[in-house]
Scaffold this motif. Structure first.
Motif, PDB file in Angstrom:
ATOM      1  N   ARG A 194       1.058  -1.161  -0.005  1.00 52.42           N
ATOM      2  CA  ARG A 194      -0.072   0.180  -0.036  1.00 52.42           C
ATOM      3  C   ARG A 194       0.812   1.423   0.118  1.00 52.42           C
ATOM      4  O   ARG A 194       0.479   2.256  -0.744  1.00 52.42           O
ATOM      5  N   ARG A 195       1.928   1.292   0.653  1.00 54.26           N
ATOM      6  CA  ARG A 195       2.813   2.313   0.723  1.00 54.26           C
ATOM      7  C   ARG A 195       3.455   2.665  -0.810  1.00 54.26           C
ATOM      8  O   ARG A 195       3.685   3.619  -1.241  1.00 54.26           O
ATOM      9  N   ALA A 196       3.710   1.710  -1.462  1.00 52.43           N
ATOM     10  CA  ALA A 196       4.346   1.529  -2.714  1.00 52.43           C
ATOM     11  C   ALA A 196       3.172   2.236  -3.880  1.00 52.43           C
ATOM     12  O   ALA A 196       3.694   2.433  -4.966  1.00 52.43           O
ATOM     13  N   GLY A 197       2.015   2.052  -3.280  1.00 49.15           N
ATOM     14  CA  GLY A 197       0.840   2.694  -4.221  1.00 49.15           C
ATOM     15  C   GLY A 197       0.203   1.465  -5.031  1.00 49.15           C
ATOM     16  O   GLY A 197       0.354   1.609  -6.347  1.00 49.15           O
ATOM     17  N   LEU A 198      -0.540   0.651  -4.440  1.00 56.85           N
ATOM     18  CA  LEU A 198      -0.875  -0.540  -5.038  1.00 56.85           C
ATOM     19  C   LEU A 198      -2.231  -0.155  -5.887  1.00 56.85           C
ATOM     20  O   LEU A 198      -3.150   0.600  -5.749  1.00 56.85           O
ATOM     21  N   HIS A 199      -2.328  -0.490  -7.028  1.00 55.80           N
ATOM     22  CA  HIS A 199      -3.328  -0.187  -7.859  1.00 55.80           C
ATOM     23  C   HIS A 199      -4.452  -1.125  -7.900  1.00 55.80           C
ATOM     24  O   HIS A 199      -4.435  -2.387  -7.536  1.00 55.80           O
ATOM     25  N   ARG A 200      -5.552  -0.711  -8.330  1.00 56.43           N
ATOM     26  CA  ARG A 200      -6.657  -1.572  -8.089  1.00 56.43           C
ATOM     27  C   ARG A 200      -6.935  -2.883  -9.244  1.00 56.43           C
ATOM     28  O   ARG A 200      -7.365  -3.679  -8.971  1.00 56.43           O
TER      29      ARG A 200
END
Length: 423
Positions: A194-200
Motif C-alpha cells: 500500500r505504501r508503494a501505491g497498489l493499483h486496483r
C-alpha cells in the motif's frame, strides 16, 4: 485437500487469462503452460507431452555446500545443499525452534549480504506509479508485527513414499525434519504494497530472492528463486520478516529480510528477498509450474493446481531405531502440525497400530503453529516396537494410513511408522 476451492478457482481464472493473452509466464515454456491448461480442463484435443521429473542431486552426508552456520551431527543430517534437522534434537527446546536447530533448504547457496547495502525494490504494472526502493531502515519505520509460524518444505517426509509405501520419487530424501517454528518479527507485506501505491488492477505479487541463479542438472538456468502469490494472500497474513526468535535473521534463514507465508509450503516464503513485482496480470514461474505441483497417475496429465497449504503431520522426538530400557517407564514426546488449522487431537500407538490412545497436548491449538504432546510407555519386554502418532486438526483432517503418491514426493501426510528397540 492441499488447495482450497477459492485458490483452485483463482488458478483456473489465471489460466484462462493466459490463454487469452492476458497473463505472463516468466521463464515458463509454452509446453508447460499447455500442461497446466489441460489440468484445468481448458485445453482441447491433442496429446500433451508426458511429464518428465526434474533431476536432483544425490543426498550426501559429508558436506554442506553454501551453508554458513555450523551443522553438528547431533542436530542435522546434511542432504546436498540442504540440512535437515534431527527431530530428536527438538526435545526440551520449547515451542520455538532455535536457529541453531532450524533446517536449511537452499536451491543454490546462502548469500552473505550487507544490511547497509540491501534494498527492496517494489515495482510492476500493479502499482499506480513507478518503482519504490526501501532500505531496512525504511521497513523498520513501518508498524512492526510479531507472528509465530512454522516454515516447512513441501517435500518434508518425502523419503517415506519409498521406505513405507514402496514408491520411487525424485527429490531430497527428507524424513520429518524439514520444518521449524519461529517467532518472526517484521512488517506486513500489505503495508509495504500500500505504501508503494497498489493499483486496483493488481492481481499477483512475485517476490524474488537474492541467492544465485538456480541451474538444473541439464544446464537450464531458471534464474533466481521466485514464486507468485495471489494478491488476496499477500494482503492477508504475509510478513516481510527481519527478525527470528528476537534476533536478526541468520544468513541461512534469509538475512536481512525474508518473506514468511504462514501455513503455505516453504517455497512461498522466499529468503533474501530483493525485489517484489506487483502485476496486473497473472504470473507464472518454474516454481509453480514444473515444481510444486502434484504429478502422477492419480492427477491430471498437466498436474494439480499449484500447491499452497501444508498437510497435517506428526513426529516423535526420538532418534530412528532408538534404544529404550525395557520394563522401565518412559515419557515420550513429539509434535504435530497442520496448514489448515490448529491440531486438536493426537492419538498414539506403541504396538504398531493394534491399539490407540490419546496423547497429552501441552499447547493450545493455534493457526500456523504446532502442538507439543507426550505419552507414557513402559515396554513390557525387550524387542522391536513400532511407534505411531496420528493428528487431527481443527478443519477435521486426520492423518491417513497412506498418502496418494506423486512423482516429486510432495505433501506426505500419512502416519509414519517409527521403529524403536527395547533393550
Amino acid at each position: 485437500m492441499p488447495v482450497s476451492t477459492s485458490e483452485s478457482a483463482y488458478d483456473r481464472r489465471r489460466l484462462r487469462q493466459w490463454l487469452a493473452g492476458e497473463a505472463r509466464a516468466d521463464g515458463v515454456a509454452r509446453r508447460d503452460m499447455l500442461r497446466l491448461l489441460a489440468a484445468a480442463g481448458l485445453a482441447s484435443g491433442g496429446a500433451l507431452p508426458a511429464f518428465a521429473a526434474p533431476a536432483f542431486a544425490a543426498p550426501t552426508n559429508t558436506t554442506a555446500p553454501g551453508i554458513v552456520k555450523p551443522l553438528p551431527d547431533d542436530r542435522f543430517t546434511v542432504r546436498g545443499t540442504n540440512a535437515e534437522s534431527k527431530f530428536a534434537s527438538f526435545a526440551g527446546t520449547g515451542y520455538h525452534t532455535p536457529a541453531d536447530r532450524f533446517f536449511v533448504r537452499n536451491h543454490t547457496s546462502t548469500p552473505v549480504l550487507d544490511a547497509a547495502d540491501w534494498r527492496l525494490t517494489v515495482h510492476g504494472a500493479g502499482l499506480r506509479g513507478g518503482p519504490v526502493d526501501l532500505t531496512l531502515r525504511d521497513l523498520k519505520r513501518l508498524p512492526a508485527v510479531t507472528r509465530t509460524a512454522f516454515v516447512e518444505c513441501a517435500g518434508n517426509g518425502r523419503s517415506f513414499f519409498t521406505s513405507q509405501q514402496g514408491q520411487p520419487v525424485s527429490g531430497t530424501a527428507w524424513t520429518l525434519g524439514a520444518i521449524g517454528t519461529a517467532s518472526w518479527r517484521g512488517v506486513r507485506l500489505a503495508d509495504v504494497l500500500r505504501r508503494a501505491g497498489l493499483h486496483r488492477r493488481a492481481v499477483d505479487v512475485l517476490p524474488r530472492g537474492l541467492d544465485p541463479d538456480y541451474v538444473t542438472a541439464d544446464g537450464t538456468n531458471l534464474g533466481r528463486v521466485r514464486r507468485p502469490l495471489p494478491l488476496s494472500k499477500a494482503l492477508d497474513d504475509v510478513l516481510l520478516a527481519y527478525e527470528m526468535n528476537g534476533e536478526p535473521l541468520p544468513y541461512d534463514h534469509g538475512f536481512p529480510v525474508r518473506v514468511v507465508v504462514p501455513s503455505w509450503i516453504g517455497i512461498a516464503s522466499v529468503k533474501w528477498v530483493g525485489d517484489i513485482e506487483v502485476a496486473d496480470q497473472p504470473l507464472y514461474s518454474p516454481w509453480n509450474t514444473d515444481f510444486y505441483r502434484l504429478f502422477g497417475a492419480a492427477y491430471p496429465e498437466g498436474g494439480s493446481a499449484p500447491l499452497s497449504r501444508q498437510t497435517v503431520k506428526s513426529a516423535w522426538e526420538l532418534d530412528w531405531d532408538a534404544a529404550l530400557d525395557a520394563r522401565v517407564a518412559h515419557r515420550l514426546t513429539g509434535r504435530s502440525w497442520s496448514g489448515a488449522g490448529g491440531v486438536v487431537r493426537v492419538e498414539v500407538s506403541t504396538d504398531g497400530g493394534a491399539s490407540w490412545r490419546r496423547a497429552r497436548l501441552h499447547d493450545t491449538p493455534r493457526r500456523h503453529g504446532w502442538v507439543r504432546w507426550s505419552t507414557d510407555w513402559r515396554p513390557s519386554a525387550p524387542g522391536s516396537y513400532t511407534l505411531l502418532a496420528r493428528a487431527t486438526d481443527s478443519a477435521g483432517r486426520t492423518q491417513p494410513d497412506t498418502t496418494v503418491p506423486n512423482t516429486q514426493g510432495y505433501l506426505f501426510d500419512a502416519v509414519v511408522r517409527h521403529p524403536v528397540r527395547a533393550v
